[in-house]
Design a protein around this motif. Structure first.
Motif, PDB file in Angstrom:
ATOM      1  N   LEU A  39       0.788  -1.130  -0.111  1.00  0.00           N
ATOM      2  CA  LEU A  39       0.012  -0.201   0.161  1.00  0.00           C
ATOM      3  C   LEU A  39       0.753   1.386  -0.006  1.00  0.00           C
ATOM      4  N   ALA A  40       0.954   2.167  -0.923  1.00  0.00           N
ATOM      5  CA  ALA A  40       1.405   3.276  -0.889  1.00  0.00           C
ATOM      6  C   ALA A  40       0.605   4.552  -1.010  1.00  0.00           C
ATOM      7  N   LEU A  41       0.854   5.415   0.210  1.00  0.00           N
ATOM      8  CA  LEU A  41      -0.024   6.458   0.433  1.00  0.00           C
ATOM      9  C   LEU A  41       0.460   7.637   0.962  1.00  0.00           C
ATOM     10  N   VAL A  42       0.164   8.814   0.331  1.00  0.00           N
ATOM     11  CA  VAL A  42       0.690  10.058   0.634  1.00  0.00           C
ATOM     12  C   VAL A  42       0.201  10.543   2.181  1.00  0.00           C
ATOM     13  N   VAL A  66       0.237  -6.794   4.119  1.00  0.00           N
ATOM     14  CA  VAL A  66       0.476  -5.722   3.278  1.00  0.00           C
ATOM     15  C   VAL A  66       1.669  -5.043   3.752  1.00  0.00           C
ATOM     16  N   LEU A  67       2.680  -4.530   2.893  1.00  0.00           N
ATOM     17  CA  LEU A  67       3.664  -3.508   3.401  1.00  0.00           C
ATOM     18  C   LEU A  67       3.057  -2.307   3.044  1.00  0.00           C
ATOM     19  N   PHE A  68       3.439  -1.294   4.140  1.00  0.00           N
ATOM     20  CA  PHE A  68       2.816   0.106   4.092  1.00  0.00           C
ATOM     21  C   PHE A  68       4.084   1.082   4.103  1.00  0.00           C
ATOM     22  N   TYR A  69       4.000   1.966   3.044  1.00  0.00           N
ATOM     23  CA  TYR A  69       4.713   2.899   2.249  1.00  0.00           C
ATOM     24  C   TYR A  69       3.977   4.257   2.649  1.00  0.00           C
ATOM     25  N   SER A  70       4.578   5.141   3.138  1.00  0.00           N
ATOM     26  CA  SER A  70       4.177   6.564   3.083  1.00  0.00           C
ATOM     27  C   SER A  70       5.083   7.578   2.723  1.00  0.00           C
ATOM     28  N   TRP A 102       2.536   3.631  14.309  1.00  0.00           N
ATOM     29  CA  TRP A 102       1.438   3.569  13.193  1.00  0.00           C
ATOM     30  C   TRP A 102       1.653   2.454  12.210  1.00  0.00           C
ATOM     31  N   GLY A 103       2.800   1.641  12.444  1.00  0.00           N
ATOM     32  CA  GLY A 103       3.113   0.412  11.776  1.00  0.00           C
ATOM     33  C   GLY A 103       3.589   0.740  10.281  1.00  0.00           C
ATOM     34  N   LEU A 104       4.501   1.738  10.217  1.00  0.00           N
ATOM     35  CA  LEU A 104       4.893   1.904   8.799  1.00  0.00           C
ATOM     36  C   LEU A 104       6.178   1.125   8.432  1.00  0.00           C
ATOM     37  N   ASP A 105       6.109   0.349   7.265  1.00  0.00           N
ATOM     38  CA  ASP A 105       7.097  -0.310   6.696  1.00  0.00           C
ATOM     39  C   ASP A 105       8.347   0.506   5.936  1.00  0.00           C
ATOM     40  N   ALA A 106       7.927   1.669   5.597  1.00  0.00           N
ATOM     41  CA  ALA A 106       8.671   2.463   4.870  1.00  0.00           C
ATOM     42  C   ALA A 106       8.102   3.816   4.857  1.00  0.00           C
ATOM     43  N   ALA A 107       9.029   4.711   4.884  1.00  0.00           N
ATOM     44  CA  ALA A 107       8.474   6.224   4.431  1.00  0.00           C
ATOM     45  C   ALA A 107       9.660   7.174   4.341  1.00  0.00           C
TER      46      ALA A 107
END
Length: 418
Positions: A140-143, A167-171, A187-192
């Protein structure tokens, strides 16, 4: 030979959606002497920057570092390193920069799925979860904060949903980090990823990034070509990270204890990134966010005090930028140019369906302060009057000043900036 004149940029107060006027201490740090990339001072400074940005991101991630390049370099490094060709990627879109994430994911050969809401809104968490269940994405890629619409997407519930569904979570936090709450671990981010040129108060050219252990494992399990030789047991060619410069596996090795050569670190930008973090942490992360909140609230009150409309759902507006509806009859570009020519103040235009309809005014980094806000509102009032708009005399400045006075008399915004 004709003498070349010295570089002499005009004095500007950058009050758009970014870049902004850098903290003076950041500019001073950039003038510090250069050292070699393996000088003990350099490697020590890199380690210090990693530790500082763990605090900025609110994370314990060991893999916290800088990607040399603008904020888009960090976005691309994260996406091309995490996405295998054919992976399903879900991108919720609520502005221009959601479309950017989708485009980069497509270039990484992902199967991209988008969900869109009207500009000026954020994506309901229920809609995100429904799409995750339906699409079954890998990523999931989210601004978080999209400056095209000024909206701040809530992230606090999304990480748990991603974890539940594997699901991997990127922001992308380019426009929001430092001026709005961002809690990578909680918040459980995998990448930012982010950039320096907005709330962090530096120049464009360095992209802070943080990666969870899970994200690092995904990157590490992707095979790479090193020195043109494939190691025994490599997977198919489709599994290779199809970039050298943005290969986060190689960049992690460069920043890690082995210091394997990948590129020559951008020394002056490293100094700038260090000072951006130092300013934020010395003032206090929560205090800086509150300073942005107060300055943003003052600018919002000021434009409303001038009788101007504001675009979008104000309840979900970022602290650091407001979209001002341009009054009927006022030529958008000519008025914006007059603010720049006559007052030396830059405010922003907008993208796509909002171009010519709104100006975007930022209050971020060094410019999240009272004098910058009041000066901008006074200039805007003068220019609006010149172009025939009927606005209350002093209405913007007084409304904004009231917000600052209320903050200063209570728990208040922090007053000093570096």
């Amino acid at each position: 030979m004709t003498r070349i004149a010295p570089l002499d940029p005009p004095a500007r107060l950058l009050m758009g959606p970014g870049p902004i006027s850098a903290y003076p201490s950041v500019l001073r740090a950039m003038s510090a002497p250069l050292v070699g990339q393996y000088d003990p001072f350099m490697t020590s400074a890199m380690g210090e920057v990693q530790a500082l940005y763990r605090e900025v991101w609110a994370t314990g991630n060991d893999a916290t570092l800088l990607v040399d390049g603008t904020s888009r370099a960090g976005i691309e490094a994260a996406l091309v390193s995490l996405i295998r060709p054919g992976d399903r990627v879900l991108v919720p879109v609520f502005g221009r920069f959601g479309h950017l994430l989708a485009e980069i994911a497509e270039r990484a050969l992902a199967e991209v799925h988008t969900i869109e809401v009207e500009w000026g809104q954020v994506v309901p968490v229920s809609l995100i979860e429904e799409a995750i269940v339906r699409v079954e994405p890998t990523l999931l890629a989210l601004v978080q904060g999209d400056t095209s619409t000024t909206m701040n997407q809530p992230l606090d519930e999304v990480g748990a949903i991603c974890a539940k569904h594997g699901v991997l979570f990127y922001s992308d936090a380019t426009a929001s980090l430092g001026g709005n709450e961002f809690l990578a671990d909680e918040w459980g981010l995998d990448a930012a990823t982010a950039g320096l040129q907005k709330c962090l108060g530096g120049p464009s050219g360095s992209s802070p990034i943080t990666l969870s252990d899970r994200a690092v494992e995904v990157i590490r399990t992707r095979t790479r070509v090193e020195a043109g030789i494939r190691e025994e047991g490599d997977a198919s060619a489709s599994d290779f990270i199809r970039t050298n410069y943005f290969d986060l596996g190689m960049i992690l090795d460069y920043w890690g204890p082995r210091r394997l050569n990948h590129h020559t670190e951008a020394t002056s930008m490293l100094y700038a990134a260090r000072e951006c973090a130092a300013v934020l942490l010395n003032e206090g992360r929560s205090q800086v966010i509150e300073r942005h909140r107060v300055a943003g609230a003052a600018m919002l009150a000021g434009v409303e005090g001038l009788g101007l409309g504001v675009f979008g759902d104000v309840a979900h507006k970022m602290n650091n930028v407001v979209a001002v509806v341009i009054p009927d009859g006022v030529p958008a570009d000519a008025a914006r140019q007059a603010v720049l020519d006559d007052f030396g103040i830059e405010i922003g235009t907008s993208f796509g369906p909002l171009h010519g309809r709104v100006w975007r005014i930022g209050t971020m980094g060094y410019n999240a302060r009272k004098d910058a806000v009041l000066t901008t509102l006074a200039a805007l009032e003068a220019v609006l009057r010149r172009f025939g708009a009927s606005v209350p005399a002093g209405g913007g400045v007084e409304a904004a000043a009231d917000v600052f006075r209320a903050a200063e008399s209570g728990a208040g915004a922090s007053g000093a900036v570096a």
